[in-house]
Design an enzyme around this catalytic site. Structure first.
Site, mmCIF file in Angstrom:
data_model
loop_
_atom_site.group_PDB
_atom_site.id
_atom_site.type_symbol
_atom_site.label_atom_id
_atom_site.label_comp_id
_atom_site.label_asym_id
_atom_site.label_seq_id
_atom_site.Cartn_x
_atom_site.Cartn_y
_atom_site.Cartn_z
ATOM 1 N N ARG A 37 44.452 21.264 -42.341
ATOM 2 C CA ARG A 37 44.036 20.426 -43.072
ATOM 3 C C ARG A 37 42.991 19.584 -41.887
ATOM 4 O O ARG A 37 41.769 19.954 -41.895
ATOM 5 C CB ARG A 37 43.867 19.883 -43.533
ATOM 6 C CG ARG A 37 44.893 20.370 -45.062
ATOM 7 C CD ARG A 37 45.772 19.295 -46.312
ATOM 8 N NE ARG A 37 45.922 19.975 -47.356
ATOM 9 C CZ ARG A 37 46.846 20.156 -48.882
ATOM 10 N NH1 ARG A 37 47.301 18.576 -48.389
ATOM 11 N NH2 ARG A 37 47.068 20.546 -49.513
ATOM 12 N N LYS A 189 58.064 30.472 -65.064
ATOM 13 C CA LYS A 189 58.258 29.201 -65.986
ATOM 14 C C LYS A 189 55.994 29.343 -67.047
ATOM 15 O O LYS A 189 55.540 29.171 -66.387
ATOM 16 C CB LYS A 189 58.220 28.050 -66.617
ATOM 17 C CG LYS A 189 59.850 27.721 -65.994
ATOM 18 C CD LYS A 189 59.909 26.180 -66.565
ATOM 19 C CE LYS A 189 61.745 26.122 -65.979
ATOM 20 N NZ LYS A 189 61.624 24.585 -66.516
ATOM 21 N N GLY A 346 50.548 26.644 -53.839
ATOM 22 C CA GLY A 346 51.779 26.668 -52.530
ATOM 23 C C GLY A 346 52.518 27.362 -52.547
ATOM 24 O O GLY A 346 52.651 28.633 -51.270
ATOM 25 N N GLY A 369 46.408 22.023 -57.500
ATOM 26 C CA GLY A 369 46.023 21.552 -58.222
ATOM 27 C C GLY A 369 44.718 22.381 -59.054
ATOM 28 O O GLY A 369 44.453 22.574 -59.789
#
Length: 387
Positions: A37, A189, A346, A369
C-alpha cells in the site's frame, strides 16, 4: 462517470495537494511488514511533484472509533513511507502548521469523531491545508467519510493513480466489457454475497459459483450435500437467483463432480465423486477435475473475467487444486491476450498469489469492501464525489 485524473493537474508550483491515501498497512514488532500500500502511494506523489507541488496525505489506521489511540498513530508508518517514496516525510496533528517537507502525513483521520460522520467542518479543516484534493484510496471509496466524500465537495477534486487505475479496470470489467463476460464468485456463504449474485446475473453471460456457496445451490436443486457447509434456509433464495439468471440469459455453472472428505483438515483422506453421490458423512471441500475442465472451456470462450472468491478450501492441500487450476488457466489466457481478467477481495488475492498467477491478471484490486460493493452494483460515495 467522468472525473479528472492526474493528467488534468494544473501547474502546482508553490501549491499543495491534499491526497487521501491508504496507509492502513500491516505491522509486526512496530515495523511495517508489507509495503504494497505504501508503494501504491508513490505514483501519485511523484505526479504531483512533477507539476511542482507538495502532498499532504490523509489516511486512517485501524479503527480508533473517533478517539486518540496511541497504538494506532500513523507516526509509526513514517520511516517506511519515507524510504518507499524516496522523499522527506513530515508528520503533523490536525491544526499544526505545515513543515517544509516534500510530503507531510496528517495524523489518523479516524482519531476525529467527525471523520466517519462525514462532517463538513472537519473536511474544511483538512481542505485548509491545500489547493486541490486527490483521492487515491479506492479501498476507502465505499465510505462516505469527511476525508473521502465531504472534502471532495470543497475543492477541485481528482482521482489519483491507484484510484484511476481501479476505475478504468472496473469499467472494462462490468461497465462496458467485451463479451462474453464470465464471473467467478466463491466463498463460504451465499448470505455474504447475495447482493453480488443478484447484481451479476443481470450483467454477465456466465456465472461460476464455487466454494461452500455452491453447496447451497446444489441443495436447492435437490442434491444431498452430506455434512458439507450448506445454508439450507437459503434454498428458496438460491432458486430465485437461478430463475433470475435464466430469465436474464445468464448461465450458472455449479460443480458436476466434487472432492469430498470426512474431515476438514489438510491432506484428509478424500475421493472424487459426482455432485449427486456425496455420502451422508462426507463434506464437499473442492470442485472436481471434470468441473475444472468444463470451466476452463468457459474461460476460453470468454473475453472478460471478474473473480471474487475461491472454488474450494484453498487454504488446505489438496483442496486448493480447483482454484489453482482455474486461476492458472485464466492467467495463461490473459498472457495470450484473449481474456481481460479483474479480481479482488482478500481471499481471492491470496488464492491467486498461491497459484502463482497474481502478476498475470490484468488487474488485481486490493480493496476488499469497496470491490465487493462495486460487484453489488452500489454507488461508491468516494467515487461519486469526484464526478
Amino acid at each position: 462517470m467522468t472525473f479528472k485524473t492526474l493528467d488534468d493537474l494544473p501547474d502546482m508550483t508553490g501549491k499543495v495537494a491534499v491526497v487521501r491515501v491508504d496507509l492502513n498497512v500491516p505491522m509486526q514488532d512496530g515495523a511495517v511488514s508489507d509495503f504494497t500500500r505504501l508503494e501504491a502511494v508513490k505514483p501519485t506523489v511523484d505526479a504531483i511533484a512533477a507539476k511542482g507541488g507538495r502532498s499532504v496525505l490523509l489516511a486512517h489506521f485501524d479503527r480508533p472509533k473517533g478517539k486518540v489511540v496511541p497504538e494506532m498513530s500513523l507516526r509509526q508508518v513514517i520511516p517506511a513511507l519515507a524510504k518507499t517514496l524516496g522523499r522527506s516525510v513530515g508528520f503533523i496533528d490536525l491544526g499544526d502548521t505545515l513543515p517544509a517537507d516534500e510530503v507531510v502525513v496528517l495524523e489518523n483521520t479516524r482519531f476525529h469523531p467527525g471523520e466517519e460522520k462525514n462532517d463538513g467542518e472537519l473536511a474544511a479543516k483538512f481542505a485548509a491545508y491545500g489547493d486541490i484534493y486527490v483521492n487515491d484510496a479506492f479501498s476507502a471509496a465505499h465510505r462516505a467519510h469527511a476525508s473521502t466524500e465531504a472534502i471532495a465537495r470543497l475543492m477541485p477534486a481528482y482521482a489519483g493513480a491507484t484510484m484511476g487505475g481501479e476505475l478504468k479496470a472496473l469499467e472494462a470489467a462490468l461497465g462496458a466489457p467485451k463479451r462474453p463476460v464470465v464471473a467467478v464468485v466463491g466463498g463460504a456463504k451465499v448470505s455474504s454475497k447475495l447482493a453480488v449474485l443478484e447484481n451479476l446475473v443481470a450483467k454477465v453471460d456466465h456465472l461460476i459459483i464455487g466454494g461452500g456457496m455452491a453447496n447451497t445451490f446444489l441443495y436447492a436443486q435437490g442434491i444431498d450435500t452430506g455434512k458439507s457447509l450448506c445454508e439450507k434456509d437459503l434454498a428458496d433464495t438460491a432458486k430465485a437467483i437461478l430463475a433470475k439468471a435464466a430469465e436474464a440469459g445468464c448461465k450458472i455453472h455449479l460443480p458436476t463432480d466434487v472432492v469430498v472428505a470426512k474431515e476438514f483438515k489438510a491432506h484428509a483422506d478424500n475421493r472424487v465423486c459426482a455432485a449427486g453421490d456425496v455420502a451422508a458423512d462426507e463434506m464437499i471441500l473442492d470442485a472436481g477435475p471434470a468441473t475444472v475442465a468444463e470451466l476452463a472451456d468457459v474461460l476460453k470462450a470468454s473475453k472478460t473475467l471478474v473473480w471474487n472468491g475461491p472454488l474450494g478450501a484453498f487454504e488446505m492441500a489438496p483442496f486448493d487444486a480447483a482454484t489453482v487450476a482455474l486461476a492458472k488457466a485464466a492467467g495463461d489466457l490473459t498472457v495470450k491476450g484473449s481474456l481481460l481478467t479483474v479480481a479482488g477481495g482478500g481471499d481471492t488475492v491470496a488464492a491467486l498469489a498461491h497459484a502463482g498467477v497474481k502478476d498475470q491478471f490484468t488487474h488485481i484490486s486490493t480493496a476488499g469492501g469497496a470491490f465487493l460493493e462495486w460487484m453489488e452494483g452500489r454507488e461508491l460515495p468516494g467515487v461519486a464525489a469526484l464526478g
